[in-house]
Design a protein around this motif. Structure first.
Motif, short mmCIF file in Angstrom:
data_model
loop_
_atom_site.label_atom_id
_atom_site.label_comp_id
_atom_site.label_asym_id
_atom_site.label_seq_id
_atom_site.Cartn_x
_atom_site.Cartn_y
_atom_site.Cartn_z
N ASP A 1 0.81 -1.22 0.00
CA ASP A 1 0.00 0.00 0.00
C ASP A 1 0.84 1.27 0.00
OD1 ASP A 1 1.01 0.16 2.56
OD2 ASP A 1 -0.93 -0.01 3.57
N GLY A 2 2.16 1.12 -0.09
CA GLY A 2 3.06 2.27 -0.14
C GLY A 2 3.62 2.70 1.21
N SER A 3 3.10 2.17 2.29
CA SER A 3 3.60 2.54 3.62
C SER A 3 4.92 1.83 3.90
CB SER A 3 2.57 2.18 4.69
OG SER A 3 2.31 0.80 4.70
N GLU A 4 5.62 2.31 4.91
CA GLU A 4 6.92 1.76 5.26
C GLU A 4 6.95 1.35 6.73
OE1 GLU A 4 9.85 4.21 2.18
OE2 GLU A 4 9.73 4.83 4.29
N VAL A 5 7.72 0.28 6.99
CA VAL A 5 7.96 -0.17 8.35
C VAL A 5 9.46 -0.08 8.59
CG1 VAL A 5 7.62 -2.02 10.04
CG2 VAL A 5 6.08 -1.83 8.07
N VAL A 6 9.85 0.61 9.66
CA VAL A 6 11.26 0.84 9.95
C VAL A 6 11.67 0.03 11.18
CG1 VAL A 6 13.02 2.57 10.47
CG2 VAL A 6 11.07 3.16 9.00
N GLY A 7 12.80 -0.63 11.07
CA GLY A 7 13.33 -1.41 12.19
C GLY A 7 14.84 -1.41 12.19
#
Length: 477
Positions: free
Chosen positions: A269-275
């Motif tokens: 969906d274009g969102s990002e997850v940062v870790g």
């Protein structure tokens, strides 16, 4: 080319068996073949037990036990048992390199035990990589250089599988990881993204949440553990979120990028997850390449698995395959039975095909999820009329004692005969509790036979018998 004198020695009528791969399928097949007086050679480029023992099943479950120790301390504190030093449960720390060293040492120790069993059976082990090179012939590229040709009456391929790597990510062993690479980390990841919510993803997400990581589990479905009982999956989701895990549902990863000390996973969906780290658990791929299969006409399916019949025989009648390389049910227990079945058949023993409707499996989360036989969906698809009973553990006295009331036992029985056709157990030791139901399914026992078996009190198995009694009453009504 080295002389193959040792492998060409007179066999006095003994069948010559060559096994490619030393994992559960390979070494169990070798032990069976040796018991049947065959001349057996295992070709493997790693310690016996393969990935399952050295890197996968044994180490990962040992890692989970180490993570469980974090909860043992909390449970002991709740029961009024404290360390003399006064160390508080919320101050416990994880020495992850020591944890990793210990679990890998356990795998290596188990591998040595297998080596001793194999040696006692007078089974030859050749270190290297083998491939089919002609009719009844295997050529081995030896690990120490050179090659050797092994004649074979029968060949068993048990080369296992490798972690699937998708086009948008490349494991680097530092921050972008697959399962084997976790053990090399210098510390517990601060923020771990786990992509894939099947059994492996759920197990690692559970373990690292216990170790103190801030875990985000990326699931492409609306419920984790999509191939499991939905009620069981809901219990696990609730347990995960109660411990602070973030679950992203209906989220499909399509990109992965390292940015300094961080990793960024892009979703569809274009969102990002940062870790700080990302672990990809997106399945396994059968290791069927570079085996010379085409040389003898062994067929491989679209998924890379080797096609076999009910006893493990390939399209080439003297070549068998077993375990993950077949690509059906990728469990060590199943691989071992496939290997045994193949050798019993090859060496002329009476053998029954594996009953796929009686396979038991466990996901080692907290609580564990264990299943056997048919699910309700399987029964509906196959037109088998069933009645199901579910009993939660919250009323079980033993579960209360061990603070393990999450979960339930569910039993499926065929209407009319009362035969147990399947079951689910969600509990802290579901891997042990599923065994009575596994015996019932394998031997086609009825719910009455399960219900009328005396159980220990107090015990978790009491709930298994009680669920059977519930079904017994319903089916008799």
């Amino acid at each position: 080319m080295n002389s193959a004198t040792s492998s060409n020695r007179a066999t006095h009528g003994r069948q010559r068996i060559v096994i490619l791969g030393g994992g559960p399928a390979g070494y169990e097949a070798a032990l069976v073949a040796a018991e049947l007086a065959a001349e057996v050679t295992i070709v493997s480029d790693e310690g016996l037990g393969g990935n399952s023992v050295l890197w996968d099943c044994v180490p990962s479950k040992a890692l989970i036990v180490a993570a469980e120790a974090m909860d043992w301390v909390h449970t002991a504190d709740a029961l009024g048992v404290h360390l003399a030093s006064g160390l508080r449960p919320d101050r416990n720390v994880v020495d992850f390199p020591k944890v990793a060293t210990n679990v890998l040492a356990l795998g290596a120790n188990q591998s040595r035990d297998i080596e001793r069993r194999v040696a006692a059976g007078e089974i030859r082990v050749v270190r290297g990589r083998g491939r089919l090179s002609g009719s009844h012939e295997v050529t081995v590229a030896l690990s120490d250089g050179g090659s050797e040709v092994l004649p074979a009456d029968y060949v068993l391929i048990g080369t296992g599988s490798t972690a699937r790597v998708l086009p948008f990510f490349e494991p680097d062993g530092e921050r972008v990881l697959v399962g084997q690479q976790l053990y090399g980390l210098p510390e517990v990841p601060e923020r771990l993204i786990v992509v894939g919510s099947g059994a492996t993803g759920a197990e690692f997400a559970n373990a690292f949440t216990r170790f103190g990581s801030e875990v985000t589990l990326v699931s492409s479905r609306d419920l984790i553990l999509p191939t499991e009982d939905p009620d069981a999956a809901q219990v696990i989701e609730s347990s995960f979120e109660r411990r602070g895990m973030t679950i992203l549902r209906n989220a499909r990863a399509v990109g992965c990028e390292r940015r300094g000390d961080e990793v960024v996973v892009t979703l569809k969906d274009g969102s990002e997850v940062v870790g700080s780290h990302v672990l990809f658990t997106v399945g396994q791929v059968p290791s069927s390449g570079d085996l010379g299969l085409e040389t003898v006409g062994v067929e491989v399916n679209a998924w890379g698995g080797i096609d076999v019949d009910a006893v493990g025989r390939t399209s080439c009648r003297w070549v068998y395959a077993a375990g993950d390389v077949v690509g059906r049910v990728m469990l060590a227990s199943v691989a071992a039975m496939q290997g045994r079945t193949a050798m019993w058949h090859a060496l002329g023993q009476a053998v029954q095909p594996i009953r796929w409707d009686a396979v038991a499996a466990t996901i080692f989360t907290d609580p564990e999820v264990a299943t056997v036989g048919m699910s309700s969906e399987d029964a509906a698809q196959e037109g088998v009329p069933i009645e199901t009973a579910r009993l939660d553990f919250r009323s079980n006295p033993r579960a209360k004692m061990i603070h393990g009331t999450d979960g339930f036992v569910k039993v499926h029985a065929q209407i009319g005969s009362g035969t147990v056709v399947g079951g689910v157990v969600v509990a802290s030791r579901a891997s042990d509790l599923i065994q009575p139901l596994a015996v019932a399914v394998q031997n086609r026992l009825t719910v009455a036979q399960v219900a009328q078996t005396i159980t220990v009190y107090p015990s978790m198995t009491g709930s298994v018998a009680e669920a059977a009694r519930m079904l017994m009453a319903r089916l008799d009504a």
